[in-house]
Design a protein around this motif. Structure first.
Motif, PDB file in Angstrom:
ATOM      1  N   LEU A   1      -3.815  17.776  94.466  1.00  0.00           N
ATOM      2  CA  LEU A   1      -4.761  17.093  93.588  1.00  0.00           C
ATOM      3  C   LEU A   1      -4.731  17.742  92.210  1.00  0.00           C
ATOM      4  CD1 LEU A   1      -7.030  14.913  93.500  1.00  0.00           C
ATOM      5  CD2 LEU A   1      -8.644  16.739  94.006  1.00  0.00           C
TER       6      LEU A   1
ATOM      7  N   GLN B   1      -5.752  19.297  88.899  1.00  0.00           N
ATOM      8  CA  GLN B   1      -6.966  20.043  88.613  1.00  0.00           C
ATOM      9  C   GLN B   1      -7.426  19.811  87.177  1.00  0.00           C
ATOM     10  OE1 GLN B   1      -8.338  22.478  91.352  1.00  0.00           O
ATOM     11  NE2 GLN B   1      -7.343  20.616  92.028  1.00  0.00           N
TER      12      GLN B   1
ATOM     13  N   GLU C   1      -8.921  17.422  85.643  1.00  0.00           N
ATOM     14  CA  GLU C   1      -8.732  16.133  84.996  1.00  0.00           C
ATOM     15  C   GLU C   1     -10.094  15.534  84.645  1.00  0.00           C
ATOM     16  OE1 GLU C   1      -5.701  14.066  84.478  1.00  0.00           O
ATOM     17  OE2 GLU C   1      -4.955  16.113  84.467  1.00  0.00           O
TER      18      GLU C   1
ATOM     19  N   TYR D   1     -10.137  10.427  88.064  1.00  0.00           N
ATOM     20  CA  TYR D   1     -10.283  10.428  89.526  1.00  0.00           C
ATOM     21  C   TYR D   1     -10.880   9.105  90.014  1.00  0.00           C
ATOM     22  CZ  TYR D   1      -9.465  15.440  88.998  1.00  0.00           C
ATOM     23  OH  TYR D   1      -8.932  16.655  88.687  1.00  0.00           O
TER      24      TYR D   1
ATOM     25  N   ALA E   1     -14.013  10.062  94.236  1.00  0.00           N
ATOM     26  CA  ALA E   1     -14.277  10.818  93.010  1.00  0.00           C
ATOM     27  C   ALA E   1     -15.596  11.575  93.110  1.00  0.00           C
ATOM     28  CB  ALA E   1     -14.297   9.870  91.805  1.00  0.00           C
TER      29      ALA E   1
ATOM     30  N   PHE F   1     -15.006  14.526  95.432  1.00  0.00           N
ATOM     31  CA  PHE F   1     -14.306  15.605  94.729  1.00  0.00           C
ATOM     32  C   PHE F   1     -15.259  16.391  93.846  1.00  0.00           C
ATOM     33  CE2 PHE F   1     -10.212  12.850  94.812  1.00  0.00           C
ATOM     34  CZ  PHE F   1     -10.072  13.124  96.159  1.00  0.00           C
ATOM     35  N   GLU F   2     -16.147  15.678  93.170  1.00  0.00           N
ATOM     36  CA  GLU F   2     -17.093  16.353  92.275  1.00  0.00           C
ATOM     37  C   GLU F   2     -18.097  17.188  93.061  1.00  0.00           C
ATOM     38  OE1 GLU F   2     -20.383  15.238  88.808  1.00  0.00           O
ATOM     39  OE2 GLU F   2     -19.304  13.669  89.879  1.00  0.00           O
TER      40      GLU F   2
ATOM     41  N   SER G   1     -11.791  19.154  92.280  1.00  0.00           N
ATOM     42  CA  SER G   1     -11.001  18.989  91.063  1.00  0.00           C
ATOM     43  C   SER G   1     -10.850  20.303  90.308  1.00  0.00           C
ATOM     44  CB  SER G   1     -11.647  17.937  90.152  1.00  0.00           C
ATOM     45  OG  SER G   1     -12.975  18.319  89.828  1.00  0.00           O
TER      46      SER G   1
ATOM     47  N   SER H   1     -15.577  22.843  84.976  1.00  0.00           N
ATOM     48  CA  SER H   1     -15.703  21.603  85.738  1.00  0.00           C
ATOM     49  C   SER H   1     -16.552  20.573  85.021  1.00  0.00           C
ATOM     50  CB  SER H   1     -16.288  21.895  87.124  1.00  0.00           C
ATOM     51  OG  SER H   1     -17.544  22.550  87.002  1.00  0.00           O
TER      52      SER H   1
END
Length: 711
Positions: free
Chosen positions: A47, A49, A51, A56, A65, A68-69, A74, A256
Motif C-alpha cells: 500500500l 504510504q 498518499e 485512497y 479508505a 486505512f485511516e 497509509s 498522517s
C-alpha cells in the motif's frame, strides 16, 4: 543449556504481575510480535504510504479508505501501534537475553568433567580401546593432542578400586552459544535504531513540546513557529524541493494528517539539474549540482547528488529522491470549440492559475490551473486506431504474452517515439468542479498516416485520459478542422454545400434527382450537426444521431444499404464544406488524393466525437520556458549506525548458530594391568555427517580405536 519458550519466572509480586513478566519475556511472545511486524511491513510495502486521502478513496472506495485511516495503514511505519509493537519487542527480546545469558555464560565455564564413567556408554558416539602406559600419561597425551587441535581441555583425577583413573573433559564450538546472544541482541539494536530514526522523536515533540501539525496551505515563510521543528532536532527524515537558481533551508515532514516543517542548519541551492533518459522515456540518470550554504558561518560547499550517492553535511544526509517542475512558464493559445468563440492567449506558471471567462467572451467565470509540463513524451504508437485513443494505455497481458511462450517471440513490434511536449491543466468552474485535460503540443501520427492533435480529458485522477483526435492540415494546424466545424453549425453554409454537392453529383439534365439528393443530403447534414432530430431525439449529433434516425425510420432489412448511402452523401457534403472554407480563407483547395481521404475520414470521426468534448475551448501549448526542480530527501539518522551494528551482529549470530557446532568430548582412562583402558564419548548439538567423520578421526588419533569400536 536447553532452549525453552517460557519466559522469566519471578517469585515476588502478584500472580498477574508474574504472569505478565513471564509472557513478556517469553520466546512465543517475541515471535508473535515479529509476525505482526512482518504483516505490517507487507502492508506498508504493498500500500502506497503518505498518499492524499482522496487517492485512497478513488482507488479503493470510501469503506476501505476509512479503514486505512482508522488504523493508520497509509502511514504504517509511523503509526502509534507499530511503534508500540517495536517498543514491546525491544523489551521482550531484552528480557529473553537477560533470562538466557546467565545460563549461557555459566554453561560456557562448565566442562562437565564429573560425569560418571558408566554414563559414557549411553552416548550415540562412543568407543573404547586399550592404550599403552599409565592412565595419567595417557590422559596427558590425549589432553595435549586436543589442546593443539583447538579444544579447551580439563583433566580430573579420580580414585577407583582398581587404582588411579583420569577423566579428560574437552569442549569446542562455544561460539554457537554466543550466536544466540548476538542474534537476539541484533533484533534489539535494529528495533532501537528504527525507533530512533522513525517518527517517535517527532511525535514526542508534538506530545510534550507544544508542536502541532500544520494542515493548511500557503507559503512556507508564513507558517507559524509552533509547526516548525528546531535545527537541534536529533532525528528526522523529510523532503526538500529546490528549483533551479533558488535555494531552500526548510524540509517538509509528512504526517498522517498534515505536515511539520524542519529547519535545517544550511540552505541548499540548486545550480543545475541533470536528467538523462532511456529510449523508452524512463529516466536513467538524474543528478543535482548543488551548493550548500552554512547558515551559521556562511561557508559555501559545492556538491553533486545522485541516486545512491548522497551528500553529507553536519551529520545530515542529502539524497536525490526525484525531480519535479520548478515553476516553468508556459504560453497557451485558447482555441474555441464552439461557434462564436474568439481565440486568445494566456500565460502562466506551472502550479499557478489564471481567472478567465468561459469561452473568453465575458461569460461564466472559470479558473485555468496549470498542472504539469512534460517536455519529453515517449509513447508506444503501435496499433493505435480509433477516434479516442489513450496513447498512454499499458496492456499488461500483451506485455507478458510478448515475453513468455515460444522462444521465437520478439518485441520488435513496439514503436517507441518521442512525440514532443505536452501540457496538463484543469478547468474549474464557479462551483468548484474541475476536469483535467492533457494536450500534446505537436500533431502525432499514431500509425494511420494522418497526424492528429491529441486532446485528452478525464473527470477524476483515478481515470485514464480519453483522447479526441483532431486531424492536422497541411500547415500542421487545426485551422481547417475548426473552420469545418464552424461551417457545420451554420445552416446557410450547410445549404450552400448541399447545393454544390448535388450539382457536382447529378447530371444537370435531371434536376429532379438533384432536388432529391439535396433533400437527403440536407437531412443527413442536419442530423450530423445535431439539428432537426425532434424533441425526443438525442441532440448531440454526430454519427450516433444518424444511427438513431435510421433505427427509428428505416426498416431493419434496409438499414445496411441505407447507411452506406447516407455516409457516402455525408462525406461528399462535408468535403464540399471544407472546399468552401478553403476558398474563403484564400487557401489551396484539397485534392482528391489518398492523403485528403485520410484527413476527411478522421475529420468525420472527430466531428462526431467533438460533441462530447466538455470544454468550450482547447488550450494549445504555444511556447514554454522549462524550469526544473530537484526533490531531495534530507535525513538525520543517528540510529543508522546502531542498525548497521545490529545487522552485523545478526549475520554473525546466524552464521555462528548455523555453521558452528558445539561439541563436548570425554575420555575416561582407567588402569588395566600394565596398560590403560580408554573409554571415549562425544556429544554435539546437531547430528550431522561431519560429526560422524570427526568422531572417527578423533578416536583413531586419541585412543587408537578402529571404526568397529563405534556403536
Amino acid at each position: 543449556m536447553t532452549t525453552t519458550t517460557h519466559g522469566l519466572r519471578i517469585r515476588s509480586g502478584s500472580h498477574a504481575w508474574r504472569a505478565a513478566v513471564e509472557l513478556l519475556s517469553s520466546m512465543r511472545f517475541a515471535i508473535a510480535l515479529l509476525t505482526i511486524i512482518c504483516i505490517a511491513s507487507i502492508i506498508g510495502t504493498v500500500l502506497k504510504q503518505h498518499e492524499p486521502a482522496n487517492n485512497y478513496v478513488n482507488q479503493f472506495g470510501p469503506f476501505w479508505a476509512l479503514l486505512f485511516e482508522k488504523f493508520s495503514l497509509s502511514a504504517v511505519y509511523s503509526a502509534w501501534w507499530f511503534l508500540l509493537i517495536l517498543a514491546f519487542l525491544v523489551i521482550s527480546t531484552t528480557l529473553c537475553i537477560a533470562r538466557s545469558t546467565p545460563k549461557i555464560l555459566a554453561d560456557l565455564k562448565v566442562y562437565k568433567e564429573s560425569i560418571r564413567a558408566q554414563s559414557l556408554n549411553a552416548f550415540h558416539h562412543k568407543a573404547s580401546s586399550t592404550v599403552a602406559g599409565s592412565p595419567e600419561a595417557a590422559a596427558a597425551r590425549v589432553g595435549q593432542a586436543l589442546a593443539k587441535a583447538g579444544w579447551k581441555v580439563k583433566l580430573q583425577r579420580r580414585e577407583t578400586p582398581a587404582g588411579e583413573g583420569w577423566m579428560v573433559a574437552a569442549k569446542a564450538g562455544a561460539a554457537n552459544k554466543f550466536g544466540y546472544i548476538a542474534a537476539h541482541s541484533a533484533i534489539v539494536l535494529v528495533c532501537i535504531g528504527g525507533l530512533l530514526d522513525g517518527d517517535l522523536v517527532v511525535r514526542a515533540q508534538t506530545w510534550f513540546n507544544g508542536k502541532t501539525i500544520y494542515k493548511g496551505g500557503g507559503m512556507i515563510a508564513d507558517v507559524a513557529p509552533e509547526h516548525r521543528l528546531s535545527m537541534r532536532n536529533p532525528t528526522f527524515r523529510g523532503n526538500l524541493m529546490v528549483a533551479e537558481g533558488t535555494q531552500s533551508s526548510t524540509a517538509i515532514l509528512s504526517q498522517s494528517d498534515g505536515v511539520l516543517l524542519q529547519e535545517l542548519p544550511f540552505a541548499v541551492e540548486l545550480k543545475k539539474f541533470i536528467v538523462e533518459y532511456y529510449s523508452t522515456g524512463m529516466p536513467k540518470l538524474f543528478a543535482s549540482e548543488i551548493v550548500i550554504h552554512d547558515r551559521e558561518t556562511g561557508a559555501q560547499t559545492p556538491a553533486r547528488v545522485e541516486v545512491n550517492h548522497p551528500a553529507s553535511y553536519k551529520g545530515i544526509e542529502i539524497y536525490q529522491s526525484s525531480f519535479d517542475d520548478g515553476g516553468s512558464s508556459v504560453q497557451l493559445k485558447a482555441v474555441p470549440m464552439v461557434p462564436g468563440g474568439q481565440p486568445f492567449e494566456v500565460e502562466g506558471v506551472i502550479g499557478g492559475s489564471t481567472e478567465l471567462a468561459k469561452g473568453g467572451d465575458g461569460g461564466e467565470k472559470m479558473t485555468l490551473e496549470y498542472q504539469a509540463l512534460r517536455v519529453i513524451n515517449v509513447e508506444n504508437l503501435t496499433g493505435q486506431t480509433g477516434s479516442a485513443v489513450d496513447v498512454r494505455k499499458v496492456d499488461l497481458r500483451g506485455a507478458i504474452d510478448a515475453r513468455l511462450g515460444a522462444g521465437n517471440k520478439t518485441v520488435t513490434h513496439r514503436e517507441l517515439r518521442n512525440v514532443g511536449p505536452s501540457i496538463t491543466y484543469r478547468l474549474r468552474d464557479a462551483a468548484g468542479q474541475a476536469r483535467e485535460y492533457h494536450n500534446y503540443m505537436l500533431p502525432v501520427d499514431t500509425g494511420d498516416g494522418v497526424p492528429a492533435f491529441l486532446l485528452g480529458v478525464r473527470e477524476t485522477p483515478a481515470e485514464s485520459f480519453r483522447y479526441l483526435r483532431v486531424p492536422a492540415d497541411e500547415a500542421g494546424s487545426m485551422d481547417t478542422f475548426l473552420r469545418l466545424r464552424a461551417d457545420l453549425m451554420d445552416p446557410a453554409k450547410r445549404d450552400a454545400a448541399v447545393r454544390r454537392y448535388a450539382a457536382h453529383a447529378v447530371d444537370p439534365k435531371r434536376p429532379e434527382l438533384a432536388d432529391q439528393l439535396a433533400a437527403s443530403a440536407a437531412k443527413a447534414l442536419a442530423l450530423f450537426a445535431g439539428e432537426g432530430q425532434g424533441a425526443a431525439a438525442t441532440p448531440r449529433g454526430g454519427l450516433q444521431a444518424i444511427a438513431d434516425f435510421m433505427e427509428t425510420n428505416v426498416p431493419e432489412a434496409e438499414r445496411g444499404r441505407a447507411g452506406e448511402v447516407l455516409v457516402r452523401i455525408l462525406n461528399g457534403v462535408l468535403f464540399e464544406l471544407v472546399q468552401m472554407g478553403q476558398e474563403r480563407a484564400g487557401a489551396q483547395p484539397l485534392d482528391n488524393g489518398e492523403k485528403t481521404q485520410g484527413f476527411m475520414t478522421q475529420a468525420v470521426l472527430s466531428l462526431s466525437d467533438a460533441a462530447l468534448y466538455p470544454a468550450p475551448m482547447v488550450f494549445q501549448l504555444a511556447n514554454f520556458t522549462q524550469v526544473q526542480a530537484s526533490v531531495f530527501q534530507v535525513a538525520r539518522a543517528p540510529g543508522r549506525n546502531i542498525v548497521y551494528l545490529g545487522c552485523l551482529l545478526l549475520i554473525l549470530g546466524i552464521f555462528a548458530m548455523l555453521y558452528v557446532r558445539e561439541r563436548r568430548l570425554w575420555v575416561w582412562m582407567a588402569p588395566k594391568g600394565d596398560a590403560t583402558e580408554a573409554t571415549m564419548a562425544l556429544s554435539s548439538n546437531r547430528k550431522t555427517l561431519d560429526v560422524d567423520r570427526e568422531f572417527d578421526l578423533l578416536k583413531s588419533r586419541l585412543i587408537g580405536a578402529g571404526t568397529g569400536a563405534k556403536e
